[in-house]
Design a protein around this motif. Structure first.
Motif, PDB file in Angstrom:
ATOM      1  N   PHE A 247       0.829  -1.209   0.000  1.00  0.00           N
ATOM      2  CA  PHE A 247       0.000   0.000   0.000  1.00  0.00           C
ATOM      3  C   PHE A 247       0.860   1.254   0.000  1.00  0.00           C
ATOM      4  N   GLN A 248       2.016   1.187   0.650  1.00  0.00           N
ATOM      5  CA  GLN A 248       2.911   2.348   0.677  1.00  0.00           C
ATOM      6  C   GLN A 248       3.416   2.660  -0.735  1.00  0.00           C
ATOM      7  N   GLY A 249       3.797   1.615  -1.477  1.00  0.00           N
ATOM      8  CA  GLY A 249       4.246   1.825  -2.848  1.00  0.00           C
ATOM      9  C   GLY A 249       3.147   2.383  -3.731  1.00  0.00           C
ATOM     10  N   PHE A 250       1.930   1.891  -3.549  1.00  0.00           N
ATOM     11  CA  PHE A 250       0.797   2.407  -4.320  1.00  0.00           C
ATOM     12  C   PHE A 250       0.533   3.869  -3.964  1.00  0.00           C
ATOM     13  N   LYS A 251       0.636   4.191  -2.687  1.00  0.00           N
ATOM     14  CA  LYS A 251       0.421   5.573  -2.237  1.00  0.00           C
ATOM     15  C   LYS A 251       1.484   6.494  -2.848  1.00  0.00           C
ATOM     16  N   GLU A 252       2.739   6.045  -2.869  1.00  0.00           N
ATOM     17  CA  GLU A 252       3.801   6.849  -3.467  1.00  0.00           C
ATOM     18  C   GLU A 252       3.568   7.038  -4.964  1.00  0.00           C
ATOM     19  N   PHE A 253       3.106   5.994  -5.637  1.00  0.00           N
ATOM     20  CA  PHE A 253       2.835   6.078  -7.071  1.00  0.00           C
ATOM     21  C   PHE A 253       1.730   7.082  -7.366  1.00  0.00           C
ATOM     22  N   ILE A 254       0.662   7.016  -6.596  1.00  0.00           N
ATOM     23  CA  ILE A 254      -0.489   7.896  -6.833  1.00  0.00           C
ATOM     24  C   ILE A 254      -0.157   9.349  -6.516  1.00  0.00           C
ATOM     25  N   THR A 255       0.643   9.578  -5.475  1.00  0.00           N
ATOM     26  CA  THR A 255       0.903  10.961  -5.056  1.00  0.00           C
ATOM     27  C   THR A 255       2.105  11.569  -5.745  1.00  0.00           C
ATOM     28  N   ARG A 256       2.705  10.861  -6.689  1.00  0.00           N
ATOM     29  CA  ARG A 256       3.794  11.451  -7.462  1.00  0.00           C
ATOM     30  C   ARG A 256       3.272  12.634  -8.249  1.00  0.00           C
ATOM     31  N   GLY A 257       4.134  13.603  -8.480  1.00  0.00           N
ATOM     32  CA  GLY A 257       3.741  14.783  -9.231  1.00  0.00           C
ATOM     33  C   GLY A 257       3.335  14.478 -10.648  1.00  0.00           C
ATOM     34  N   ASN A 258       4.041  13.554 -11.304  1.00  0.00           N
ATOM     35  CA  ASN A 258       3.736  13.257 -12.701  1.00  0.00           C
ATOM     36  C   ASN A 258       2.355  12.645 -12.863  1.00  0.00           C
ATOM     37  N   VAL A 259       1.984  11.740 -11.965  1.00  0.00           N
ATOM     38  CA  VAL A 259       0.674  11.092 -12.063  1.00  0.00           C
ATOM     39  C   VAL A 259      -0.431  12.111 -11.805  1.00  0.00           C
ATOM     40  N   LEU A 260      -0.229  12.959 -10.812  1.00  0.00           N
ATOM     41  CA  LEU A 260      -1.237  13.979 -10.519  1.00  0.00           C
ATOM     42  C   LEU A 260      -1.352  14.983 -11.661  1.00  0.00           C
ATOM     43  N   ASP A 261      -0.216  15.387 -12.222  1.00  0.00           N
ATOM     44  CA  ASP A 261      -0.253  16.310 -13.360  1.00  0.00           C
ATOM     45  C   ASP A 261      -0.975  15.683 -14.545  1.00  0.00           C
ATOM     46  N   LEU A 262      -0.726  14.415 -14.784  1.00  0.00           N
ATOM     47  CA  LEU A 262      -1.393  13.725 -15.883  1.00  0.00           C
ATOM     48  C   LEU A 262      -2.897  13.633 -15.647  1.00  0.00           C
ATOM     49  N   ALA A 263      -3.296  13.343 -14.423  1.00  0.00           N
ATOM     50  CA  ALA A 263      -4.725  13.264 -14.105  1.00  0.00           C
ATOM     51  C   ALA A 263      -5.401  14.621 -14.302  1.00  0.00           C
ATOM     52  N   VAL A 264      -4.756  15.671 -13.859  1.00  0.00           N
ATOM     53  CA  VAL A 264      -5.311  17.021 -14.046  1.00  0.00           C
ATOM     54  C   VAL A 264      -5.390  17.351 -15.533  1.00  0.00           C
ATOM     55  N   ALA A 265      -4.364  16.979 -16.302  1.00  0.00           N
ATOM     56  CA  ALA A 265      -4.373  17.255 -17.736  1.00  0.00           C
ATOM     57  C   ALA A 265      -5.508  16.517 -18.444  1.00  0.00           C
ATOM     58  N   VAL A 266      -5.776  15.291 -18.036  1.00  0.00           N
ATOM     59  CA  VAL A 266      -6.870  14.531 -18.656  1.00  0.00           C
ATOM     60  C   VAL A 266      -8.212  15.185 -18.358  1.00  0.00           C
ATOM     61  N   VAL A 267      -8.420  15.602 -17.115  1.00  0.00           N
ATOM     62  CA  VAL A 267      -9.687  16.238 -16.740  1.00  0.00           C
ATOM     63  C   VAL A 267      -9.853  17.566 -17.466  1.00  0.00           C
ATOM     64  N   ILE A 268      -8.804  18.370 -17.495  1.00  0.00           N
ATOM     65  CA  ILE A 268      -8.883  19.655 -18.193  1.00  0.00           C
ATOM     66  C   ILE A 268      -9.062  19.435 -19.696  1.00  0.00           C
ATOM     67  N   GLY A 269      -8.386  18.422 -20.242  1.00  0.00           N
ATOM     68  CA  GLY A 269      -8.546  18.113 -21.664  1.00  0.00           C
ATOM     69  C   GLY A 269      -9.965  17.715 -22.006  1.00  0.00           C
ATOM     70  N   ALA A 270     -10.596  16.938 -21.131  1.00  0.00           N
ATOM     71  CA  ALA A 270     -11.986  16.538 -21.370  1.00  0.00           C
ATOM     72  C   ALA A 270     -12.910  17.755 -21.329  1.00  0.00           C
ATOM     73  N   ALA A 271     -12.691  18.635 -20.378  1.00  0.00           N
ATOM     74  CA  ALA A 271     -13.508  19.851 -20.299  1.00  0.00           C
ATOM     75  C   ALA A 271     -13.254  20.751 -21.502  1.00  0.00           C
ATOM     76  N   PHE A 272     -11.995  20.853 -21.914  1.00  0.00           N
ATOM     77  CA  PHE A 272     -11.644  21.686 -23.056  1.00  0.00           C
ATOM     78  C   PHE A 272     -12.221  21.110 -24.339  1.00  0.00           C
ATOM     79  N   SER A 273     -12.293  19.787 -24.428  1.00  0.00           N
ATOM     80  CA  SER A 273     -12.903  19.138 -25.583  1.00  0.00           C
ATOM     81  C   SER A 273     -14.357  19.557 -25.737  1.00  0.00           C
TER      82      SER A 273
END
Length: 141
Positions: free
Chosen positions: A2-28
């Motif tokens: 669970f610690q490894g999964f938590k580190e993976f999810i809270t990485r900056g790159n994953v969060l930036d990618l998630a935000v980009a997908v949401v903004i991209g969907a709204a922009f679409s």
């Protein structure tokens, strides 16, 4: 685990990618609304209803029937792609580039002024060093 999964999810790159997908969907949605609500009616007004979905051709198949190829769907999709790409370019990319160029020119002017001041201050420093070196007490004796 669970610690490894938590580190993976809270990485900056994953969060930036998630935000980009949401903004991209709204922009679409915004771009689709622009194309369907403004550009397509404008094209329809200029050249008529741009509906190519009815274009098709039939080819006889091995069973004796015909197989229909609705090539108009591809043409319609291609036209929509070109219109959406041009809408993004004209209404998003060009204005952003213009704003960036305006902001860049003011930053360049400030940097050029600072560079000129640095050169002038360096010259003054060198002149003061030269004057103080020429009139130092050790050299006059």
């Amino acid at each position: 685990m669970f610690q490894g999964f938590k580190e993976f999810i809270t990485r900056g790159n994953v969060l930036d990618l998630a935000v980009a997908v949401v903004i991209g969907a709204a922009f679409s949605g915004v771009i689709s609304g622009l194309v369907e609500g403004f550009i397509m009616p404008l094209v329809g007004w200029l050249v008529g209803a741009p509906d190519f979905s009815g274009i098709a051709f039939s080819v006889p198949n091995w069973r004796g029937d015909t197989t229909e190829f609705p090539i108009g769907l591809f043409i319609q999709g291609l036209i929509m792609f070109v219109l959406i790409a041009s809408a993004i370019y004209l209404f998003v990319i060009l204005p952003i580039k213009k704003l960036q160029s305006l902001r860049k020119t003011t930053e360049e002017v400030v940097e050029e002024a600072a560079a000129e001041e640095v050169v002038l201050l360096t010259e003054i420093r060198d002149l003061l060093r030269a004057q103080s070196g020429a009139h130092s007490p050790s050299q006059t004796s």
